[in-house]
Design a protein around this motif. Structure first.
Motif, PDB file in Angstrom:
ATOM      1  N   GLN A 193       0.829  -1.201   0.000  1.00 52.50           N
ATOM      2  CA  GLN A 193       0.000   0.000   0.000  1.00 52.50           C
ATOM      3  C   GLN A 193       0.866   1.255   0.000  1.00 52.50           C
ATOM      4  OE1 GLN A 193      -2.607  -0.252   3.350  1.00 52.50           O
ATOM      5  NE2 GLN A 193      -4.155  -1.373   2.225  1.00 52.50           N
ATOM      6  N   ALA A 194       1.008   1.826  -1.144  1.00 49.26           N
ATOM      7  CA  ALA A 194       1.741   3.084  -1.260  1.00 49.26           C
ATOM      8  C   ALA A 194       0.724   4.218  -1.272  1.00 49.26           C
ATOM      9  CB  ALA A 194       2.564   3.094  -2.533  1.00 49.26           C
ATOM     10  N   LYS A 195       1.065   5.301  -0.632  1.00 51.01           N
ATOM     11  CA  LYS A 195       0.159   6.440  -0.620  1.00 51.01           C
ATOM     12  C   LYS A 195       0.092   7.048  -2.012  1.00 51.01           C
ATOM     13  CE  LYS A 195       0.597   7.822   4.152  1.00 51.01           C
ATOM     14  NZ  LYS A 195       0.907   8.917   5.061  1.00 51.01           N
ATOM     15  N   PRO A 196      -1.123   7.382  -2.457  1.00 52.35           N
ATOM     16  CA  PRO A 196      -1.211   8.027  -3.767  1.00 52.35           C
ATOM     17  C   PRO A 196      -0.542   9.404  -3.716  1.00 52.35           C
ATOM     18  CG  PRO A 196      -3.354   8.003  -2.677  1.00 52.35           C
ATOM     19  CD  PRO A 196      -2.419   7.205  -1.824  1.00 52.35           C
ATOM     20  N   LYS A 197       0.179   9.690  -4.743  1.00 56.71           N
ATOM     21  CA  LYS A 197       0.905  10.955  -4.788  1.00 56.71           C
ATOM     22  C   LYS A 197      -0.067  12.087  -5.082  1.00 56.71           C
ATOM     23  CE  LYS A 197       5.188  12.816  -6.467  1.00 56.71           C
ATOM     24  NZ  LYS A 197       6.336  12.600  -7.321  1.00 56.71           N
ATOM     25  N   GLU A 198      -0.028  13.097  -4.240  1.00 54.38           N
ATOM     26  CA  GLU A 198      -0.908  14.250  -4.387  1.00 54.38           C
ATOM     27  C   GLU A 198      -0.308  15.207  -5.412  1.00 54.38           C
ATOM     28  OE1 GLU A 198      -1.917  17.770  -1.412  1.00 54.38           O
ATOM     29  OE2 GLU A 198      -2.697  15.835  -0.729  1.00 54.38           O
ATOM     30  N   PRO A 199      -1.163  15.748  -6.299  1.00 53.08           N
ATOM     31  CA  PRO A 199      -0.623  16.688  -7.282  1.00 53.08           C
ATOM     32  C   PRO A 199      -0.069  17.943  -6.591  1.00 53.08           C
ATOM     33  CG  PRO A 199      -3.012  16.485  -7.511  1.00 53.08           C
ATOM     34  CD  PRO A 199      -2.577  15.527  -6.459  1.00 53.08           C
ATOM     35  N   PRO A 200       0.851  18.620  -7.217  1.00 53.83           N
ATOM     36  CA  PRO A 200       1.420  19.835  -6.620  1.00 53.83           C
ATOM     37  C   PRO A 200       0.329  20.882  -6.349  1.00 53.83           C
ATOM     38  CG  PRO A 200       2.643  19.194  -8.574  1.00 53.83           C
ATOM     39  CD  PRO A 200       1.445  18.307  -8.491  1.00 53.83           C
ATOM     40  N   LEU A 201       0.609  21.729  -5.390  1.00 53.60           N
ATOM     41  CA  LEU A 201      -0.364  22.736  -4.963  1.00 53.60           C
ATOM     42  C   LEU A 201      -0.744  23.676  -6.101  1.00 53.60           C
ATOM     43  CD1 LEU A 201      -1.964  23.787  -2.580  1.00 53.60           C
ATOM     44  CD2 LEU A 201      -0.014  25.206  -1.969  1.00 53.60           C
ATOM     45  N   VAL A 202       0.215  24.055  -6.920  1.00 56.85           N
ATOM     46  CA  VAL A 202      -0.070  24.967  -8.042  1.00 56.85           C
ATOM     47  C   VAL A 202      -1.066  24.324  -8.999  1.00 56.85           C
ATOM     48  CG1 VAL A 202       0.952  26.187  -9.994  1.00 56.85           C
ATOM     49  CG2 VAL A 202       2.197  26.025  -7.845  1.00 56.85           C
ATOM     50  N   GLN A 203      -0.888  23.047  -9.271  1.00 57.42           N
ATOM     51  CA  GLN A 203      -1.804  22.344 -10.172  1.00 57.42           C
ATOM     52  C   GLN A 203      -3.198  22.246  -9.561  1.00 57.42           C
ATOM     53  OE1 GLN A 203      -0.503  18.431 -11.177  1.00 57.42           O
ATOM     54  NE2 GLN A 203      -2.168  18.064 -12.601  1.00 57.42           N
TER      55      GLN A 203
ATOM     56  N   ILE B 119      -4.549  24.417  -7.517  1.00 57.12           N
ATOM     57  CA  ILE B 119      -5.146  25.755  -7.591  1.00 57.12           C
ATOM     58  C   ILE B 119      -5.645  26.034  -9.005  1.00 57.12           C
ATOM     59  CG2 ILE B 119      -4.646  28.226  -7.397  1.00 57.12           C
ATOM     60  CD1 ILE B 119      -2.693  27.494  -5.130  1.00 57.12           C
ATOM     61  N   GLU B 120      -4.862  25.638 -10.010  1.00 50.67           N
ATOM     62  CA  GLU B 120      -5.290  25.842 -11.400  1.00 50.67           C
ATOM     63  C   GLU B 120      -6.512  25.003 -11.730  1.00 50.67           C
ATOM     64  OE1 GLU B 120      -1.844  24.920 -13.669  1.00 50.67           O
ATOM     65  OE2 GLU B 120      -0.787  26.738 -13.078  1.00 50.67           O
ATOM     66  N   THR B 121      -6.591  23.796 -11.213  1.00 49.04           N
ATOM     67  CA  THR B 121      -7.761  22.949 -11.434  1.00 49.04           C
ATOM     68  C   THR B 121      -8.989  23.558 -10.780  1.00 49.04           C
ATOM     69  OG1 THR B 121      -6.323  21.023 -11.423  1.00 49.04           O
ATOM     70  CG2 THR B 121      -8.663  20.613 -11.133  1.00 49.04           C
ATOM     71  N   ALA B 122      -8.809  24.247  -9.677  1.00 46.98           N
ATOM     72  CA  ALA B 122      -9.928  24.848  -8.955  1.00 46.98           C
ATOM     73  C   ALA B 122     -10.600  25.947  -9.758  1.00 46.98           C
ATOM     74  CB  ALA B 122      -9.448  25.390  -7.620  1.00 46.98           C
TER      75      ALA B 122
ATOM     76  N   GLU C 282      -4.651  33.116   0.608  1.00 45.09           N
ATOM     77  CA  GLU C 282      -4.027  32.356   1.690  1.00 45.09           C
ATOM     78  C   GLU C 282      -3.409  31.052   1.169  1.00 45.09           C
ATOM     79  OE1 GLU C 282      -3.519  32.965   5.011  1.00 45.09           O
ATOM     80  OE2 GLU C 282      -4.131  34.985   4.518  1.00 45.09           O
ATOM     81  N   VAL C 283      -4.103  30.401   0.243  1.00 41.99           N
ATOM     82  CA  VAL C 283      -3.583  29.150  -0.306  1.00 41.99           C
ATOM     83  C   VAL C 283      -2.377  29.423  -1.214  1.00 41.99           C
ATOM     84  CG1 VAL C 283      -4.121  27.178  -1.790  1.00 41.99           C
ATOM     85  CG2 VAL C 283      -5.771  27.941  -0.080  1.00 41.99           C
ATOM     86  N   ARG C 284      -2.455  30.461  -2.024  1.00 44.44           N
ATOM     87  CA  ARG C 284      -1.333  30.801  -2.920  1.00 44.44           C
ATOM     88  C   ARG C 284      -0.098  31.217  -2.136  1.00 44.44           C
ATOM     89  NH1 ARG C 284      -2.206  30.891  -8.288  1.00 44.44           N
ATOM     90  NH2 ARG C 284      -4.356  30.894  -8.990  1.00 44.44           N
ATOM     91  N   ARG C 285      -0.302  31.729  -0.924  1.00 45.57           N
ATOM     92  CA  ARG C 285       0.819  32.113  -0.067  1.00 45.57           C
ATOM     93  C   ARG C 285       1.657  30.893   0.306  1.00 45.57           C
ATOM     94  NH1 ARG C 285       1.149  31.795   5.286  1.00 45.57           N
ATOM     95  NH2 ARG C 285      -1.055  31.285   5.471  1.00 45.57           N
ATOM     96  N   LEU C 286       1.048  29.710   0.280  1.00 42.79           N
ATOM     97  CA  LEU C 286       1.745  28.480   0.649  1.00 42.79           C
ATOM     98  C   LEU C 286       2.621  27.921  -0.475  1.00 42.79           C
ATOM     99  CD1 LEU C 286      -1.228  26.689   2.415  1.00 42.79           C
ATOM    100  CD2 LEU C 286       0.631  27.951   3.497  1.00 42.79           C
ATOM    101  N   VAL C 287       2.459  28.445  -1.681  1.00 41.08           N
ATOM    102  CA  VAL C 287       3.211  27.915  -2.827  1.00 41.08           C
ATOM    103  C   VAL C 287       4.649  28.356  -2.764  1.00 41.08           C
ATOM    104  CG1 VAL C 287       3.427  27.934  -5.324  1.00 41.08           C
ATOM    105  CG2 VAL C 287       1.181  27.851  -4.260  1.00 41.08           C
TER     106      VAL C 287
ATOM    107  N   LYS D  60      -6.257  23.682   5.384  1.00 42.52           N
ATOM    108  CA  LYS D  60      -6.239  22.876   6.605  1.00 42.52           C
ATOM    109  C   LYS D  60      -5.126  21.833   6.570  1.00 42.52           C
ATOM    110  CE  LYS D  60      -9.243  20.271   9.671  1.00 42.52           C
ATOM    111  NZ  LYS D  60     -10.598  19.768   9.889  1.00 42.52           N
ATOM    112  N   SER D  61      -4.886  21.229   5.411  1.00 36.49           N
ATOM    113  CA  SER D  61      -3.861  20.191   5.341  1.00 36.49           C
ATOM    114  C   SER D  61      -2.444  20.765   5.282  1.00 36.49           C
ATOM    115  CB  SER D  61      -4.097  19.286   4.135  1.00 36.49           C
ATOM    116  OG  SER D  61      -3.917  19.996   2.940  1.00 36.49           O
ATOM    117  N   ARG D  62      -2.269  21.931   4.700  1.00 33.28           N
ATOM    118  CA  ARG D  62      -0.917  22.476   4.511  1.00 33.28           C
ATOM    119  C   ARG D  62      -0.517  23.506   5.563  1.00 33.28           C
ATOM    120  NH1 ARG D  62       1.156  20.992  -1.049  1.00 33.28           N
ATOM    121  NH2 ARG D  62      -0.549  19.693  -1.763  1.00 33.28           N
ATOM    122  N   ASP D  63      -1.524  24.209   6.122  1.00 28.66           N
ATOM    123  CA  ASP D  63      -1.236  25.243   7.113  1.00 28.66           C
ATOM    124  C   ASP D  63      -2.323  25.238   8.191  1.00 28.66           C
ATOM    125  OD1 ASP D  63      -0.219  27.446   8.450  1.00 28.66           O
ATOM    126  OD2 ASP D  63      -1.061  28.905   7.057  1.00 28.66           O
ATOM    127  N   PRO D  64      -2.263  24.295   9.124  1.00 30.80           N
ATOM    128  CA  PRO D  64      -3.306  24.200  10.145  1.00 30.80           C
ATOM    129  C   PRO D  64      -3.440  25.465  10.998  1.00 30.80           C
ATOM    130  CG  PRO D  64      -1.946  22.231  10.158  1.00 30.80           C
ATOM    131  CD  PRO D  64      -1.304  23.213   9.233  1.00 30.80           C
TER     132      PRO D  64
END
Length: 120
Positions: free
Chosen positions: A55-65, A67-70, A115-120, A87-91
């Motif tokens: 069981q390998a953890k599925p790789k999460e797409p990068p934050l920039v991707q 945000i663009e999908t959003a 706030e989310v883009r600040r984390l990139v 919540k997951s990146r900056d509790p």
């Protein structure tokens, strides 16, 4: 106890011969249950080991991707996505904004995105 005692060699010979007779009640059944229990324990350990390795953890797409999908999502879905990312990146940042989530003058979408883009 005997007054003369027994010799060391006699005592050791007596200890070597301690066994239950073969016709003792339940000896074969007990052996079968012991073997079955050990086999079951080994099988459970093998399964747990195989599951942990495979069981390998599925790789999460990068934050920039993400945000663009959003950008293609509905406004409410974007808000939920940004809140989950925050919540997951900056509790700590999420906790700072959490008291404003359910107010009528809730946080606008642009503030969340900033706030989310600040984390990139």
């Amino acid at each position: 106890m005997s007054e003369g005692g027994i010799s060391h060699e006699t005592m050791l010979n007596g200890l070597r011969d301690i066994r239950l007779p073969p016709e003792a009640a339940g000896s074969q059944v007990a052996d079968v249950f012991a073997v079955a229990g050990l086999s079951l324990g080994a099988a459970v350990l093998a399964v747990l080991l195989a599951r942990s390795i495979s069981q390998a953890k599925p790789k999460e797409p990068p934050l920039v991707q993400q945000i663009e999908t959003a950008a293609h999502l509905h406004e409410d879905d974007r808000r939920v996505l940004f809140l989950h990312l925050l919540k997951s990146r900056d509790p700590a940042g999420f906790n700072a904004l959490s008291d404003q989530l359910y107010r009528p003058d809730r946080i606008d979408l642009a503030t969340l995105e900033t706030e989310v883009r600040r984390l990139v």
